[in-house]
Design a protein around this motif. Structure first.
Motif, PDB file in Angstrom:
ATOM      1  N   LEU A   6       0.908  -1.068  -0.240  1.00 13.62           N
ATOM      2  CA  LEU A   6      -0.279  -0.215   0.112  1.00 13.62           C
ATOM      3  C   LEU A   6       1.297   1.476  -0.194  1.00 13.62           C
ATOM      4  O   LEU A   6       1.967   1.433   0.807  1.00 13.62           O
ATOM      5  N   LEU A   7       0.551   1.852  -1.069  1.00 13.46           N
ATOM      6  CA  LEU A   7       1.094   3.760  -0.981  1.00 13.46           C
ATOM      7  C   LEU A   7       0.790   4.895  -0.611  1.00 13.46           C
ATOM      8  O   LEU A   7      -0.996   4.740  -0.403  1.00 13.46           O
ATOM      9  N   ASN A   8       1.154   5.650  -0.064  1.00 13.08           N
ATOM     10  CA  ASN A   8       0.783   6.979   0.073  1.00 13.08           C
ATOM     11  C   ASN A   8      -0.326   7.077  -0.767  1.00 13.08           C
ATOM     12  O   ASN A   8       0.688   7.271  -2.229  1.00 13.08           O
ATOM     13  N   ALA A   9      -0.634   8.681  -1.428  1.00 10.71           N
ATOM     14  CA  ALA A   9      -1.084   9.098  -2.813  1.00 10.71           C
ATOM     15  C   ALA A   9       0.272   9.824  -3.302  1.00 10.71           C
ATOM     16  O   ALA A   9       0.279  10.607  -4.437  1.00 10.71           O
ATOM     17  N   THR A  10       1.076   9.904  -1.958  1.00  7.10           N
ATOM     18  CA  THR A  10       2.599  10.748  -2.470  1.00  7.10           C
ATOM     19  C   THR A  10       4.006   9.543  -3.261  1.00  7.10           C
ATOM     20  O   THR A  10       4.661   9.956  -3.055  1.00  7.10           O
ATOM     21  N   TYR A  11       3.264   7.950  -3.278  1.00  4.93           N
ATOM     22  CA  TYR A  11       4.265   7.266  -3.393  1.00  4.93           C
ATOM     23  C   TYR A  11       4.751   6.500  -2.284  1.00  4.93           C
ATOM     24  O   TYR A  11       6.016   6.206  -2.545  1.00  4.93           O
ATOM     25  N   GLU A  12       4.459   7.368  -1.182  1.00  5.27           N
ATOM     26  CA  GLU A  12       5.452   6.565  -0.222  1.00  5.27           C
ATOM     27  C   GLU A  12       4.874   5.160   0.819  1.00  5.27           C
ATOM     28  O   GLU A  12       3.466   4.909   0.540  1.00  5.27           O
ATOM     29  N   PRO A  13       5.216   4.426   0.622  1.00  4.16           N
ATOM     30  CA  PRO A  13       5.268   2.855   1.140  1.00  4.16           C
ATOM     31  C   PRO A  13       4.608   2.875   2.714  1.00  4.16           C
ATOM     32  O   PRO A  13       5.162   3.864   3.557  1.00  4.16           O
ATOM     33  N   LEU A  14       3.992   2.808   3.129  1.00  2.00           N
ATOM     34  CA  LEU A  14       2.741   3.204   3.855  1.00  2.00           C
ATOM     35  C   LEU A  14       2.591   1.462   4.896  1.00  2.00           C
ATOM     36  O   LEU A  14       3.193   1.429   5.745  1.00  2.00           O
ATOM     37  N   THR A  15       2.291   0.399   4.100  1.00  4.58           N
ATOM     38  CA  THR A  15       2.417  -0.946   5.317  1.00  4.58           C
ATOM     39  C   THR A  15       1.986  -1.748   3.863  1.00  4.58           C
ATOM     40  O   THR A  15       1.711  -1.415   2.521  1.00  4.58           O
ATOM     41  N   THR A  16       1.966  -3.088   4.042  1.00  4.89           N
ATOM     42  CA  THR A  16       1.152  -4.461   3.615  1.00  4.89           C
ATOM     43  C   THR A  16      -0.316  -4.574   4.243  1.00  4.89           C
ATOM     44  O   THR A  16       0.218  -4.530   5.344  1.00  4.89           O
ATOM     45  N   LEU A  17      -1.235  -5.028   3.227  1.00  9.43           N
ATOM     46  CA  LEU A  17      -2.429  -5.429   3.251  1.00  9.43           C
ATOM     47  C   LEU A  17      -2.626  -7.030   2.611  1.00  9.43           C
ATOM     48  O   LEU A  17      -1.835  -7.261   1.454  1.00  9.43           O
ATOM     49  N   PRO A  18      -3.769  -7.431   3.829  1.00  5.50           N
ATOM     50  CA  PRO A  18      -3.897  -8.621   2.780  1.00  5.50           C
ATOM     51  C   PRO A  18      -4.582  -8.288   1.615  1.00  5.50           C
ATOM     52  O   PRO A  18      -5.323  -8.104   1.383  1.00  5.50           O
ATOM     53  N   LEU A  19      -4.731  -9.425   0.751  1.00  5.63           N
ATOM     54  CA  LEU A  19      -5.143  -9.207  -1.071  1.00  5.63           C
ATOM     55  C   LEU A  19      -6.290  -8.920  -0.063  1.00  5.63           C
ATOM     56  O   LEU A  19      -7.334  -8.260  -1.431  1.00  5.63           O
ATOM     57  N   ARG A  20      -7.719  -9.989   0.640  1.00  5.41           N
ATOM     58  CA  ARG A  20      -8.954  -9.431   0.810  1.00  5.41           C
ATOM     59  C   ARG A  20      -8.791  -7.580   0.762  1.00  5.41           C
ATOM     60  O   ARG A  20      -9.950  -6.771   0.003  1.00  5.41           O
ATOM     61  N   ARG A  21      -8.690  -6.808   1.226  1.00  6.65           N
ATOM     62  CA  ARG A  21      -8.814  -6.146   2.013  1.00  6.65           C
ATOM     63  C   ARG A  21      -7.751  -4.443   0.903  1.00  6.65           C
ATOM     64  O   ARG A  21      -8.827  -3.427   0.480  1.00  6.65           O
ATOM     65  N   ALA A  22      -6.968  -5.387   0.349  1.00  4.91           N
ATOM     66  CA  ALA A  22      -6.189  -4.146  -0.796  1.00  4.91           C
ATOM     67  C   ALA A  22      -8.194  -4.320  -1.617  1.00  4.91           C
ATOM     68  O   ALA A  22      -8.149  -3.589  -2.527  1.00  4.91           O
ATOM     69  N   VAL A  23      -8.007  -5.224  -2.231  1.00  6.91           N
ATOM     70  CA  VAL A  23      -9.754  -5.637  -3.276  1.00  6.91           C
ATOM     71  C   VAL A  23     -11.039  -4.763  -2.948  1.00  6.91           C
ATOM     72  O   VAL A  23     -11.257  -4.175  -4.139  1.00  6.91           O
ATOM     73  N   CYS A  24     -10.981  -4.773  -1.361  1.00  6.45           N
ATOM     74  CA  CYS A  24     -11.977  -3.665  -1.321  1.00  6.45           C
ATOM     75  C   CYS A  24     -11.266  -2.750  -1.541  1.00  6.45           C
ATOM     76  O   CYS A  24     -12.496  -1.835  -1.826  1.00  6.45           O
ATOM     77  N   LEU A  25     -10.316  -2.042  -0.803  1.00 13.87           N
ATOM     78  CA  LEU A  25      -9.980  -0.060  -1.229  1.00 13.87           C
ATOM     79  C   LEU A  25     -10.468  -0.253  -2.822  1.00 13.87           C
ATOM     80  O   LEU A  25     -10.785   1.178  -2.789  1.00 13.87           O
ATOM     81  N   VAL A  26      -9.891  -1.258  -3.995  1.00 11.79           N
ATOM     82  CA  VAL A  26     -10.131  -0.518  -4.968  1.00 11.79           C
ATOM     83  C   VAL A  26     -11.145  -0.423  -5.274  1.00 11.79           C
ATOM     84  O   VAL A  26     -11.863   0.541  -6.067  1.00 11.79           O
ATOM     85  N   LEU A  27     -12.176  -1.551  -5.046  1.00 11.86           N
ATOM     86  CA  LEU A  27     -13.384  -2.634  -5.400  1.00 11.86           C
ATOM     87  C   LEU A  27     -14.206  -0.315  -4.842  1.00 11.86           C
ATOM     88  O   LEU A  27     -14.886  -0.285  -5.603  1.00 11.86           O
ATOM     89  N   ARG A  28     -13.983   0.023  -4.179  1.00  5.23           N
ATOM     90  CA  ARG A  28     -14.729   1.611  -3.214  1.00  5.23           C
ATOM     91  C   ARG A  28     -14.637   3.089  -4.058  1.00  5.23           C
ATOM     92  O   ARG A  28     -14.696   3.885  -3.107  1.00  5.23           O
ATOM     93  N   GLU A  29     -12.583   2.310  -4.290  1.00  3.77           N
ATOM     94  CA  GLU A  29     -12.370   3.255  -5.131  1.00  3.77           C
ATOM     95  C   GLU A  29     -11.802   4.396  -4.584  1.00  3.77           C
ATOM     96  O   GLU A  29     -11.636   5.727  -4.778  1.00  3.77           O
TER      97      GLU A  29
END
Length: 169
Positions: A6-29
């Motif tokens: 997971l990167l911040n809006a400025t492309y700084e690395p923040l953390t890692t997420l499970p795939l399920r959480r990442a897909v949820c963030l993408v689907l919720r835009e």
């Protein structure tokens, strides 16, 4: 379980997420995919298919509170000392206090080092001067934002390398 960077809006690395959480963030835009999985894996539902992300970026900037010191953890200490015993250079398995806690030493970065079992047991609760040992390095606090991502740099997906590069010392 598959992890996504997971990167911040400025492309700084923040953390890692499970795939399920990442897909949820993408689907919720709330996030957008920066890099897809190199294997080309796809997730299917009844109505859609989505490529598996490897790296996602938040659409809005998230402010990270400034920390004056990196928290002392076993993983961070081993990473700082490159998983090597500071006394003999073999693979480290334990943490040793240079100035033993039984003699008033503190559990702080400046007093803790990675050690192999043999050296840790040989040293026991004695001071380095009593054994005639010396430290080649001076233990200190690691610095930099990349310490939030302990384990990601070495153990993470090779596709993350451009996003999690360590700053030059």
């Amino acid at each position: 379980m598959r992890q996504v960077l997971l990167l911040n809006a400025t492309y700084e690395p923040l953390t890692t997420l499970p795939l399920r959480r990442a897909v949820c963030l993408v689907l919720r835009e709330k996030a957008e995919v920066v890099h897809h999985d190199a294997a080309g894996a796809v997730l299917h539902s009844a109505a859609m298919a989505i490529e598996v992300p490897s790296v996602i970026r938040l659409r809005r900037y998230v402010r990270i509170p400034y920390r004056t010191r990196v928290p002392l953890t076993r993983a961070a200490l081993m990473r700082r000392d490159n998983f090597r015993c500071v006394y003999c250079g073999r693979r480290a398995e334990t943490i040793d206090h240079v100035h033993p806690r039984s003699r008033g030493g503190k559990h702080v970065w400046e007093n803790c080092v990675a050690s192999c079992m043999a050296c840790n047991h040989s040293k026991a609760d004695r001071l380095l001067e009593e054994l005639g040992w010396t430290l080649e390095i001076t233990p200190g606090v690691p610095r930099g934002a990349h310490w939030r991502l302990i384990g990601v740099i070495n153990d993470g997906d090779p596709q993350w390398a451009p996003y999690v590069t360590e700053p030059a010392a």
